[in-house]
Write a protein that holds these residues in place. Structure first.
Motif, PDB file in Angstrom:
ATOM      1  N   ASN A 293     -24.428 -14.064 -31.288  1.00 15.57           N
ATOM      2  CA  ASN A 293     -22.859 -13.954 -31.729  1.00 15.57           C
ATOM      3  C   ASN A 293     -22.878 -12.433 -31.939  1.00 15.57           C
ATOM      4  OD1 ASN A 293     -20.350 -14.636 -32.019  1.00 15.57           O
ATOM      5  ND2 ASN A 293     -20.521 -14.985 -34.227  1.00 15.57           N
ATOM      6  N   MET A 294     -23.507 -11.434 -31.141  1.00 13.61           N
ATOM      7  CA  MET A 294     -23.045  -9.916 -31.448  1.00 13.61           C
ATOM      8  C   MET A 294     -22.771  -9.450 -30.149  1.00 13.61           C
ATOM      9  SD  MET A 294     -25.815  -9.140 -34.455  1.00 13.61           S
ATOM     10  CE  MET A 294     -24.928  -7.508 -34.716  1.00 13.61           C
ATOM     11  N   TYR A 295     -22.437  -8.017 -30.054  1.00 15.75           N
ATOM     12  CA  TYR A 295     -22.246  -7.457 -28.774  1.00 15.75           C
ATOM     13  C   TYR A 295     -23.360  -6.371 -28.784  1.00 15.75           C
ATOM     14  CZ  TYR A 295     -17.542  -9.614 -28.411  1.00 15.75           C
ATOM     15  OH  TYR A 295     -16.668 -10.651 -28.196  1.00 15.75           O
ATOM     16  N   GLU A 327     -40.241   8.249 -25.840  1.00 17.84           N
ATOM     17  CA  GLU A 327     -41.514   8.120 -24.890  1.00 17.84           C
ATOM     18  C   GLU A 327     -42.937   8.150 -25.524  1.00 17.84           C
ATOM     19  OE1 GLU A 327     -41.507   7.105 -22.070  1.00 17.84           O
ATOM     20  OE2 GLU A 327     -39.323   7.176 -21.417  1.00 17.84           O
ATOM     21  N   ASP A 328     -42.798   9.143 -26.562  1.00 19.78           N
ATOM     22  CA  ASP A 328     -44.082   9.198 -27.177  1.00 19.78           C
ATOM     23  C   ASP A 328     -44.784   8.260 -28.079  1.00 19.78           C
ATOM     24  OD1 ASP A 328     -44.365  11.985 -26.198  1.00 19.78           O
ATOM     25  OD2 ASP A 328     -43.186  12.718 -28.076  1.00 19.78           O
ATOM     26  N   LYS A 329     -43.383   7.304 -28.635  1.00 22.02           N
ATOM     27  CA  LYS A 329     -43.950   6.202 -29.526  1.00 22.02           C
ATOM     28  C   LYS A 329     -43.705   4.890 -28.760  1.00 22.02           C
ATOM     29  CE  LYS A 329     -42.090   8.290 -33.819  1.00 22.02           C
ATOM     30  NZ  LYS A 329     -41.346   8.175 -34.902  1.00 22.02           N
ATOM     31  N   GLY A 330     -43.130   4.984 -27.457  1.00 21.93           N
ATOM     32  CA  GLY A 330     -43.051   3.838 -26.723  1.00 21.93           C
ATOM     33  C   GLY A 330     -42.027   2.881 -27.523  1.00 21.93           C
ATOM     34  N   LEU A 331     -41.292   3.138 -28.245  1.00 18.41           N
ATOM     35  CA  LEU A 331     -40.126   2.368 -28.888  1.00 18.41           C
ATOM     36  C   LEU A 331     -38.930   2.327 -28.287  1.00 18.41           C
ATOM     37  CD1 LEU A 331     -40.036   0.795 -31.422  1.00 18.41           C
ATOM     38  CD2 LEU A 331     -39.230   2.885 -32.790  1.00 18.41           C
ATOM     39  N   VAL A 332     -38.509   1.320 -27.793  1.00 13.94           N
ATOM     40  CA  VAL A 332     -36.846   1.234 -27.398  1.00 13.94           C
ATOM     41  C   VAL A 332     -36.137   0.727 -28.331  1.00 13.94           C
ATOM     42  CG1 VAL A 332     -35.617   0.117 -25.374  1.00 13.94           C
ATOM     43  CG2 VAL A 332     -38.082   0.844 -24.892  1.00 13.94           C
ATOM     44  N   LEU A 333     -35.047   1.195 -28.294  1.00 11.85           N
ATOM     45  CA  LEU A 333     -33.864   0.744 -29.194  1.00 11.85           C
ATOM     46  C   LEU A 333     -32.540   0.379 -28.371  1.00 11.85           C
ATOM     47  CD1 LEU A 333     -34.033   3.564 -32.034  1.00 11.85           C
ATOM     48  CD2 LEU A 333     -35.260   1.272 -32.001  1.00 11.85           C
ATOM     49  N   VAL A 334     -31.763  -0.612 -28.978  1.00 13.60           N
ATOM     50  CA  VAL A 334     -30.497  -1.031 -28.461  1.00 13.60           C
ATOM     51  C   VAL A 334     -29.434  -1.168 -29.741  1.00 13.60           C
ATOM     52  CG1 VAL A 334     -31.353  -2.237 -26.662  1.00 13.60           C
ATOM     53  CG2 VAL A 334     -31.143  -3.356 -28.561  1.00 13.60           C
ATOM     54  N   CYS A 335     -28.131  -0.931 -29.332  1.00 14.97           N
ATOM     55  CA  CYS A 335     -27.040  -0.951 -30.307  1.00 14.97           C
ATOM     56  C   CYS A 335     -26.296  -2.185 -30.243  1.00 14.97           C
ATOM     57  CB  CYS A 335     -26.171   0.358 -30.131  1.00 14.97           C
ATOM     58  SG  CYS A 335     -24.657   0.448 -31.322  1.00 14.97           S
ATOM     59  N   LEU A 336     -26.224  -2.786 -31.457  1.00 11.74           N
ATOM     60  CA  LEU A 336     -25.570  -4.251 -31.595  1.00 11.74           C
ATOM     61  C   LEU A 336     -24.548  -4.062 -32.490  1.00 11.74           C
ATOM     62  CD1 LEU A 336     -28.256  -7.039 -31.510  1.00 11.74           C
ATOM     63  CD2 LEU A 336     -27.134  -6.206 -29.722  1.00 11.74           C
ATOM     64  N   ALA A 337     -23.293  -4.855 -32.394  1.00  7.28           N
ATOM     65  CA  ALA A 337     -22.104  -4.687 -33.350  1.00  7.28           C
ATOM     66  C   ALA A 337     -21.603  -6.083 -33.298  1.00  7.28           C
ATOM     67  CB  ALA A 337     -21.156  -3.776 -32.815  1.00  7.28           C
ATOM     68  N   THR A 338     -21.018  -6.239 -34.277  1.00  8.16           N
ATOM     69  CA  THR A 338     -20.152  -7.527 -34.705  1.00  8.16           C
ATOM     70  C   THR A 338     -18.985  -8.016 -33.589  1.00  8.16           C
ATOM     71  OG1 THR A 338     -18.989  -6.564 -36.546  1.00  8.16           O
ATOM     72  CG2 THR A 338     -20.879  -7.829 -36.949  1.00  8.16           C
ATOM     73  N   ALA A 340     -16.521  -6.019 -29.944  1.00  9.06           N
ATOM     74  CA  ALA A 340     -16.582  -5.251 -28.624  1.00  9.06           C
ATOM     75  C   ALA A 340     -16.238  -3.931 -29.009  1.00  9.06           C
ATOM     76  CB  ALA A 340     -15.745  -5.802 -27.624  1.00  9.06           C
ATOM     77  N   ARG A 341     -15.674  -3.586 -30.165  1.00  9.22           N
ATOM     78  CA  ARG A 341     -14.982  -2.204 -30.592  1.00  9.22           C
ATOM     79  C   ARG A 341     -16.243  -1.366 -31.322  1.00  9.22           C
ATOM     80  NH1 ARG A 341     -11.273  -5.813 -30.340  1.00  9.22           N
ATOM     81  NH2 ARG A 341      -9.086  -5.457 -29.367  1.00  9.22           N
ATOM     82  N   GLY A 342     -17.334  -2.008 -31.501  1.00  6.28           N
ATOM     83  CA  GLY A 342     -18.325  -1.402 -32.161  1.00  6.28           C
ATOM     84  C   GLY A 342     -18.225  -1.478 -33.864  1.00  6.28           C
ATOM     85  N   SER A 343     -17.649  -2.472 -34.283  1.00  3.84           N
ATOM     86  CA  SER A 343     -17.689  -2.622 -35.744  1.00  3.84           C
ATOM     87  C   SER A 343     -19.225  -2.907 -36.325  1.00  3.84           C
ATOM     88  CB  SER A 343     -16.786  -3.718 -36.167  1.00  3.84           C
ATOM     89  OG  SER A 343     -15.473  -3.514 -35.659  1.00  3.84           O
ATOM     90  N   ASN A 344     -19.781  -2.304 -37.316  1.00  6.52           N
ATOM     91  CA  ASN A 344     -20.900  -2.683 -37.985  1.00  6.52           C
ATOM     92  C   ASN A 344     -21.969  -2.337 -37.071  1.00  6.52           C
ATOM     93  OD1 ASN A 344     -19.572  -3.382 -40.325  1.00  6.52           O
ATOM     94  ND2 ASN A 344     -18.864  -5.386 -39.240  1.00  6.52           N
ATOM     95  N   ALA A 345     -21.928  -1.188 -36.188  1.00  4.23           N
ATOM     96  CA  ALA A 345     -22.893  -0.986 -35.129  1.00  4.23           C
ATOM     97  C   ALA A 345     -24.300  -0.610 -35.698  1.00  4.23           C
ATOM     98  CB  ALA A 345     -22.422   0.045 -34.171  1.00  4.23           C
ATOM     99  N   ASN A 346     -25.228  -0.930 -35.528  1.00  2.00           N
ATOM    100  CA  ASN A 346     -26.491  -0.817 -35.930  1.00  2.00           C
ATOM    101  C   ASN A 346     -27.534  -0.535 -34.824  1.00  2.00           C
ATOM    102  OD1 ASN A 346     -26.499  -0.037 -38.791  1.00  2.00           O
ATOM    103  ND2 ASN A 346     -25.747  -2.173 -39.026  1.00  2.00           N
ATOM    104  N   LEU A 347     -28.941   0.251 -34.890  1.00  2.00           N
ATOM    105  CA  LEU A 347     -29.815   0.201 -34.077  1.00  2.00           C
ATOM    106  C   LEU A 347     -30.736  -1.032 -34.322  1.00  2.00           C
ATOM    107  CD1 LEU A 347     -30.553   3.862 -33.655  1.00  2.00           C
ATOM    108  CD2 LEU A 347     -29.120   2.580 -31.947  1.00  2.00           C
ATOM    109  N   TYR A 348     -31.289  -1.531 -33.272  1.00  2.00           N
ATOM    110  CA  TYR A 348     -32.066  -2.817 -33.124  1.00  2.00           C
ATOM    111  C   TYR A 348     -33.351  -2.448 -32.298  1.00  2.00           C
ATOM    112  CZ  TYR A 348     -28.827  -5.706 -35.835  1.00  2.00           C
ATOM    113  OH  TYR A 348     -27.729  -6.255 -36.599  1.00  2.00           O
TER     114      TYR A 348
END
Length: 530
Positions: A293-295, A327-338, A340-348
């Motif tokens: 239930n997130m965007y 690339e150095d850490k091999g870590l991938v992040l995406v942004c999720l919000a509550t 579609a307008r980006g409210s409470n956006a955080n990296l995951y």
């Protein structure tokens, strides 16, 4: 009639020798045929639903001997969107799975979940890449596969929304250096206006298009985000749940002659164009993830991008998306919000292999940052420790403590160098040090991450199989050596017998000849006396 016992004995020995040789040939040279190849039946179930529904499709696999099946299932992305089940192949239209130790008769069932996209009928097929092998086979011959495809019937829903409008549209211009600048549109955006002119800088190389859908059940597709010298057209097609569409067009004119580039800038542009080609055309509209239930937001202006992370193209549930990667850490992040307008956006934290998404939590110790990494839910923690939760900036993370009330927490983190492991966090002093668990070596399979756990389990299975193989090979070699020695002994016995018999016959002839000569002499002597 007199029976020659020696001849009979030789014949018996010869028959025994031939039998042993035949047995040796079968043990030594026909081991590859020791197991039947076998057959396997793979059947895909048929289902029916409405546009927007998520349906489950069962793939039943039944071998007639214990088998390992490398399952490959294909589907039409025009009608179906992969949601879960099996293993995401990373290729649109293909789902993979490895089924180990499938028992004959009972078989196994893999359930795949799909979202229905368009009305019509489509087929889910067992691909030709599917392979099956008997567990105990000693050769590389696959099992024969009998395949039955499934049909998915998709009906138009009378309640499906016809809303195919945008609620918001933002465009950012990106130059060769990766610098971004928001572009003004003429006229100002309105959901009912479909034609716009963008006022972009002349050094623009690409666009980042962020859209907000009026209806969450609709979808959008953006094309034409690579900007060239001259006239350009960027197109956003919005498709409603019932199939209705609207197209928004953005026109841009670029005059690169007004921009003076140094040789260094030209090289940067060439490098940037390669990156742009991978990102160009990706629909950056917010993607609703129904099960959480997130965007998923692909506009990273809503968050603070950590140092060392750059935009990359990847896939989430077979859909192309834009993420951040170090690339150095091999870590991938995406942004999720509550919303579609980006409210409470955080990296995951995003795990590409499994499509898993976990909230990103950072533990700061002085100038050093540690990222809390996802752990396998079945992991019980270090020996002698019990599970608890640690609060970091009002976010709860999984941790382990030795005893209640302790301020020392064992956490699974990534350090600044990209190394992942267990650390001890002192919540009072705000310090971190590597955790050393007594009595644990590299053979310990009780690891906190699924990847490490699977590796250790696979390594253990491999070692067991390799040991079994070497043991069987040693036994077979021993049999062959024993049989070979027996054959040599029998051949030697036969040779000795043959030599003995021939020698006796020769001596007998010699004795008979001597007796004949003696008799002849006696006869002559007798005649002379007369």
């Amino acid at each position: 009639m007199r029976v020659n016992n020696k001849n009979v004995f030789i014949k018996i020995i010869s028959v025994v020798a031939v039998f042993i040789m035949f047995l040796g040939i079968n043990l030594g040279f026909n081991t590859k045929n020791a197991y039947a190849t076998g057959n396997v039946s793979i059947e895909v179930s048929s289902v029916e639903g409405n546009i927007g529904d998520i349906v489950s499709v069962d793939v039943r696999v039944v071998p007639d001997v214990d088998g390992i099946i490398y399952l490959s299932v294909s589907y039409d992305t025009n009608y179906l969107e992969y949601v879960s089940g099996g293993a995401n192949s990373g290729v649109a239209g293909l789902v993979l799975d490895i089924l180990d130790g499938v028992k004959p008769g009972e078989g196994t069932v893999t359930t795949l979940n799909f979202k229905l996209k368009a009305a019509g009928s489509t087929t889910i097929s067992v691909s030709d890449n599917t392979q099956a092998y008997p567990v105990n086979a000693t050769d590389d011959s696959p099992m024969a596969v009998a395949k039955t495809d499934g049909t998915v019937t998709i009906n138009s829903s009378s309640t499906a929304s016809g809303d195919c409008f945008l609620a918001g549209l933002t465009i950012q211009a990106v130059n060769a250096k990766g610098e971004k600048k928001e572009v003004a549109l003429t006229p100002a955006f309105s959901r009912d206006v479909f034609e716009y002119v963008a006022d972009a800088p002349n050094d623009t190389k690409s666009y980042i298009v962020s859209t907000t859908l009026s209806d969450a059940t609709a979808s959008s597709m953006v094309t034409g985000t690579k900007i060239n010298n001259g006239d350009n057209k960027t197109e956003i097609v919005v498709t409603a749940a019932n199939g209705a569409t609207n197209t928004y067009n953005v026109y841009t004119t670029i005059d690169t002659s007004a921009v003076e580039n140094t040789e260094e800038q030209k090289k940067e542009e060439e490098t940037k164009e390669v990156v742009d080609e991978k990102l160009a055309g990706i629909d950056r509209s917010p993607l609703f993830i129904e099960d959480i239930n997130m965007y998923l937001i692909q506009d990273f202006s809503f968050v603070s991008v950590p140092n060392g992370f750059k935009e990359v193209a990847t896939k989430f549930r077979n859909k192309d998306i834009v993420a951040l990667k170090n690339e150095d850490k091999g870590l991938v992040l995406v942004c999720l919000a509550t919303d579609a307008r980006g409210s409470n956006a955080n990296l995951y934290i995003f795990t590409e292999a499994t499509n898993a998404i976990d909230e990103m939590v950072i533990i700061k110790c002085g100038d050093t940052e540690y990222i809390v990494m996802p752990t396998d839910p079945t992991y019980k923690g270090p020996e002698g420790y019990k599970e608890t939760t640690l609060s970091i900036n009002d976010k709860k993370v999984r941790a382990w403590i030795k005893e209640d009330g302790s301020s020392f927490y064992v956490v699974y983190v990534m350090n600044g160098a990209g190394e992942v492991g267990l650390y001890v966090y002192d919540s009072k002093e705000g310090t971190m040090q590597r955790f050393m668990e007594d009595g644990k070596g590299d053979e310990d399979t009780n690891l906190p991450d699924e990847k490490g756990k699977e590796y250790q389990a696979l390594r253990k299975d491999y070692n067991n199989l390799n040991e079994k193989y070497n043991k069987n090979k040693t036994i077979t070699k021993t049999y062959l050596v024993v049989i070979f020695i027996l054959i040599l002994v029998i051949i030697a016995i036969i040779a000795v017998l043959v030599y003995t018999i021939k020698n006796r016959r020769r001596n007998r002839r010699k004795d008979e000849s001597q007796n004949s000569d003696k008799m002849y002499i006696e006869i002559l002597d007798s005649d002379e006396k007369k």
